[in-house]
Design an enzyme around this catalytic site. Structure first.
Site, PDB file in Angstrom:
ATOM      1  N   HIS A  77      16.650  -3.515 -18.826  1.00 42.78           N
ATOM      2  CA  HIS A  77      17.056  -4.623 -19.709  1.00 42.78           C
ATOM      3  C   HIS A  77      17.863  -4.295 -20.720  1.00 42.78           C
ATOM      4  O   HIS A  77      18.827  -4.767 -21.075  1.00 42.78           O
ATOM      5  CB  HIS A  77      16.061  -5.731 -19.776  1.00 42.78           C
ATOM      6  CG  HIS A  77      15.479  -5.942 -18.267  1.00 42.78           C
ATOM      7  ND1 HIS A  77      14.153  -6.977 -18.418  1.00 42.78           N
ATOM      8  CD2 HIS A  77      15.544  -6.029 -17.077  1.00 42.78           C
ATOM      9  CE1 HIS A  77      13.893  -7.065 -17.133  1.00 42.78           C
ATOM     10  NE2 HIS A  77      14.891  -6.407 -16.285  1.00 42.78           N
ATOM     11  N   HIS A 233      19.976 -12.121 -12.349  1.00 41.38           N
ATOM     12  CA  HIS A 233      19.165 -10.843 -12.942  1.00 41.38           C
ATOM     13  C   HIS A 233      19.245  -9.714 -12.194  1.00 41.38           C
ATOM     14  O   HIS A 233      19.164  -8.564 -12.687  1.00 41.38           O
ATOM     15  CB  HIS A 233      17.801 -11.492 -12.817  1.00 41.38           C
ATOM     16  CG  HIS A 233      17.007 -10.540 -13.422  1.00 41.38           C
ATOM     17  ND1 HIS A 233      16.646 -10.382 -15.007  1.00 41.38           N
ATOM     18  CD2 HIS A 233      16.089  -9.465 -13.033  1.00 41.38           C
ATOM     19  CE1 HIS A 233      15.758  -9.432 -15.158  1.00 41.38           C
ATOM     20  NE2 HIS A 233      15.458  -8.665 -14.147  1.00 41.38           N
ATOM     21  N   ASP A 237      19.946  -6.012 -13.838  1.00 43.00           N
ATOM     22  CA  ASP A 237      19.178  -4.639 -13.328  1.00 43.00           C
ATOM     23  C   ASP A 237      20.321  -3.679 -12.927  1.00 43.00           C
ATOM     24  O   ASP A 237      19.979  -2.415 -13.491  1.00 43.00           O
ATOM     25  CB  ASP A 237      18.419  -5.121 -12.120  1.00 43.00           C
ATOM     26  CG  ASP A 237      16.987  -5.658 -12.477  1.00 43.00           C
ATOM     27  OD1 ASP A 237      16.674  -5.526 -14.009  1.00 43.00           O
ATOM     28  OD2 ASP A 237      16.078  -6.039 -11.846  1.00 43.00           O
ATOM     29  N   HIS A 260      16.049  -1.016  -7.778  1.00 45.96           N
ATOM     30  CA  HIS A 260      16.058   0.006  -8.648  1.00 45.96           C
ATOM     31  C   HIS A 260      15.911   1.565  -7.935  1.00 45.96           C
ATOM     32  O   HIS A 260      16.801   2.190  -8.117  1.00 45.96           O
ATOM     33  CB  HIS A 260      14.687   0.089  -9.461  1.00 45.96           C
ATOM     34  CG  HIS A 260      14.638  -1.073 -10.333  1.00 45.96           C
ATOM     35  ND1 HIS A 260      15.757  -1.401 -11.464  1.00 45.96           N
ATOM     36  CD2 HIS A 260      13.689  -1.933 -10.558  1.00 45.96           C
ATOM     37  CE1 HIS A 260      15.212  -2.472 -11.926  1.00 45.96           C
ATOM     38  NE2 HIS A 260      14.296  -2.962 -11.704  1.00 45.96           N
TER      39      HIS A 260
END
Length: 304
Positions: A77, A233, A237, A260
């Site tokens: 973030h 969001h 990311d 991720h």
């Protein structure tokens, strides 16, 4: 186009979402061609860590970077704010092993960076430009990169959940458009919380720093900040994970249901296939991109 840094140092304090510990992070201006550098002080020793795809050592629920001396988790973030605002050079001094989660978004990082001010440096900006198509596929997860004069995302998520469902976001990322996703919070499911706690994760997690959903609804009393806060969001990311490259990326990125781990594997593939070229933006005229951003961002915050 000139490189940038921040005008003054700023400090953030908050809870680590996974450790539950109180953490401090201080951002300092850095000279031209420094890039993004993490520093961790342990005792009398200062350890330095430069983000790179190979520096990523864990991707479960967050991106963790490290070497033989230190690890720093939940970096995405903060890095998204730095890259989203097109800040080229900055030193990140961390007290602890995690970046504080703040409110679960990049809202506070972004606001404080803008309040600190962005400073232009004499050196010319450098980027890594996608020069050929590259596609990463793993199961249903997919990321495709194409040459493009800018940094553009076409992000799709698809959940079997009545609140999330199918969401898509197309965004040409600039310091101004980044504000439209900076406030989007991380999210998770109530059914997974107990297992995460047993595994030593989410020790600092709460409704103050995450959207939590049961099988039918959002349980946060205030609800959502945007109907499509979830895909916003995920785009946030992605920007943070792409900051593992030592220079900003330029390209068009189509992303489907990534996370991720897949973002990091995709970066390795970009490198392995020699799909990136170093470009110096010599011919680009520097404009003050930040002149009207802080008032605009204050207007965005007022709507939340």
């Amino acid at each position: 186009m000139q490189q940038t840094t921040i005008q003054r140092s700023i400090t953030f304090s908050g809870i680590g979402v996974h450790s539950g510990q109180c953490l401090n992070v201080t951002l300092h201006p850095a000279s031209e061609n420094t890039g993004i550098v993490f520093e961790v002080i342990t005792g009398d020793t200062r350890h330095t860590l430069i983000p790179s795809p190979s520096a990523v050592i864990a991707t479960k629920l967050a991106t963790t970077i490290g070497n033989k001396n230190i690890t720093i988790s939940t970096v995405e973030h903060l890095l998204a704010s730095i890259r989203g605002l097109e800040i080229d050079n900055i030193r990140i001094c961390v007290e602890g092993a995690e970046i504080p989660i703040m409110d679960g978004s990049a809202k506070i990082f972004t606001n404080e960076l803008l309040q600190a001010g962005i400073k232009y440096l004499p050196a010319t900006k450098k980027i890594l430009q996608v020069i050929k198509p590259v596609e990463f596929i793993k199961g249903e997860k997919r990321i495709r990169a194409l040459p493009y004069n800018g940094f553009k995302l076409d992000y799709t998520i698809n959940y079997i959940h009545p609140i999330i469902g199918h969401q898509r976001l197309v965004l040409d990322v600039t310091p101004t458009t980044f504000l439209s996703i900076a406030n989007a919070r991380t999210y998770g499911f109530l059914k997974d919380v107990e297992q995460m706690l047993k595994n030593g994760l989410a020790q600092g997690g709460s409704l103050e720093n995450a959207i939590v959903l049961d099988s039918t609804k959002v349980i946060n009393p205030e609800g959502l900040r945007y109907p499509d806060e979830f895909v916003r969001h995920k785009a946030l990311d992605f920007i943070g994970d792409m900051a593992m490259m030592h220079l900003p990326l330029q390209g068009y990125f189509e992303i489907y249901c990534s996370g991720h781990q897949h973002n990091n594997q995709f970066l390795h593939k970009l490198q392995d296939e020699n799909a990136l070229a170093l470009v110096t933006l010599e011919g680009e005229k520097t404009q003050n991109l930040y002149q009207n951003i802080t008032p605009l961002y204050n207007d965005v915050l007022a709507l939340l």
